[in-house]
Design an enzyme around this catalytic site. Structure first.
Site: not given
Length: 324
Positions: A114, A251, A281
Site C-alpha cells: 500500500c 492512502h 482500499n
C-alpha cells in the site's frame, strides 16, 4: 538552481464492475451497515475476467498523459507500483511500456504494497533530480480481488481493484519550499512487523499465489502512529509545518485510520481528500487514484502544499510533501 520533479498530469481508471457492500452479505456474516461503520467503504470495483493489472495501469497512464499533454514517446521512464503483477516476470511496467507503444527509455516495478506509490514517487523524483530522466510516468495499479480469501470477512470487504498515474517532469526551482513540485520524501520499513500484513504464498516459499492475511488492530495502531510521524518528518524536511498544509491525500485504506491520523495531526477534515467510500482500499493505486479524483473535483489548486502518506505490508511507510 535546483531540479524539481513536478506533477504535470494525473489520471485514473476503475474497472466497470461495481461491487456494493450488499454483495458480501449474500455469502458472509456481514452487512452494508457493518462494513460502512467500520471502514467507511460503500462500494469497490473488481477487474473483469481477463482484465489484468497492466490493463488498468495502461488506461490510467493514458489518462495522465492526456492531462499532461504528452505522448508516450516523450516519456523517459515508467515506475509502476504493484503487489499484483501480471506475471512473476517481466516487470508489469514493461508490459505497460509495450501497450503504450513506448519503445525507448526504461521501465521497472516497485513493490511496497500500500506504500508502493510513495516509494515509486520517491524513486522517480530521484531519477529526475539525478538527471537520469526528464519525464517519468509513475503508476500505482492493483488487482487485489485476485488474492482475497472470500471466507475472511475481516479482509475481503476492504479491497478493490484500480489504477492511478501521474506524469512527473523536471523543472528548475530555487531550492526553497516556494518551488512547485516534490519538496521532500520520507521512507521507512521495519520487517519485524511483516507478519501482521502479508500474503500467505510466494514463488520461492510455496509456489502458490496465496491469500492476504491481516491483524487489523495491530495494523491500525501502527498506521496512525507511523503516518503521523512521517507526515511531520517530511514537512520538516521541506521546511514547512502543519499550518502550511492545504491538502492531505492519504492512502485510502479505512476511514477510521484517515480520521484518526488527521485528528492526531490537528488537521481539519475539510483538508483531507477522502475517496475510500467509492473504491475501497486499492493498495498502491489508492493515492494517485485519489489525486486524480481530487483534481476532477477541483480540490487541488495551483501552488497548494500537499502531503500524501501511506503504510503497507513490510511494514513499509512514508510520506511526500509537494507544491501542486
Amino acid at each position: 538552481m535546483t531540479t524539481r520533479a513536478r506533477i504535470t498530469g494525473v489520471g485514473h481508471y476503475l474497472p466497470e464492475r461495481v461491487v456494493p457492500n450488499a454483495w458480501f452479505a449474500s455469502f458472509l456474516d456481514t452487512s452494508d451497515e457493518w462494513i460502512r461503520a467500520r471502514t467507511g467503504i460503500e462500494r469497490r470495483h473488481f477487474a473483469a475476467e481477463g482484465e489484468f493489472t497492466s490493463d488498468l495501469a495502461t488506461k490510467a497512464a493514458r489518462a495522465a498523459l492526456a492531462a499532461a499533454g504528452r505522448d508516450a514517446g516523450e516519456i523517459d521512464a515508467i515506475v509502476l507500483a504493484t503487489s499484483t503483477p501480471d506475471l512473476t516476470f517481466p516487470a508489469t511496467a514493461t508490459i505497460v511500456q509495450e501497450k503504450l507503444g513506448m519503445t525507448g527509455g526504461f521501465a521497472f516495478d516497485v513493490q511496497a504494497v500500500c506504500a508502493g506509490f510513495i516509494f515509486a514517487l520517491s524513486n522517480a523524483t530521484a531519477l529526475i533530480a539525478g538527471g537520469q530522466a526528464g519525464r517519468v510516468l509513475v503508476i500505482g495499479a492493483e488487482t487485489f480481488s485476485r488474492i482475497m480469501n472470500w471466507e475472511d470477512r475481516t479482509t475481503c470487504v476492504l479491497f478493490g481493484d484500480g489504477a492511478g498515474a501521474v506524469v512527473l517532469e523536471a523543472e528548475q526551482g530555487t531550492g526553497t519550499s516556494d518551488d512547485r513540485g516534490i519538496l521532500a520524501t520520507d521512507l521507512h520499513s521495519d520487517g519485524r512487523f511483516r507478519v501482521i500484513l502479508q500474503v500467505s504464498g510466494g514463488v520461492s516459499s510455496t509456489q502458490t499465489t496465496g491469500h492476504l492475511t491481516m491483524a487489523g488492530k495491530e495494523v491500525f495502531r501502527h498506521a496512525v502512529e507511523k503516518l503521523h510521524d512521517s507526515t511531520l518528518a517530511v514537512l520538516a524536511k521541506a521546511g514547512l509545518g502543519i499550518a502550511d498544509v492545504d491538502r492531505v491525500v492519504p492512502h485510502q485504506a479505512n476511514i477510521r485510520i484517515i480520521d484518526r491520523t488527521a485528528a492526531k495531526l490537528g488537521l481539519p477534515r475539510e483538508k483531507v481528500v477522502v475517496t475510500v467510500q467509492d473504491h475501497g482500499n486499492t493498495s498502491a493505486a489508492s493515492i494517485p487514484l485519489a489525486m486524480s479524483v481530487a483534481v476532477d473535483q477541483g480540490l487541488l489548486a495551483e501552488r497548494d502544499v500537499v502531503v500524501t502518506e501511506a503504510i503497507g505490508g513490510g511494514l513499509s511507510w512514508g510520506a511526500v510533501a509537494l507544491r501542486w
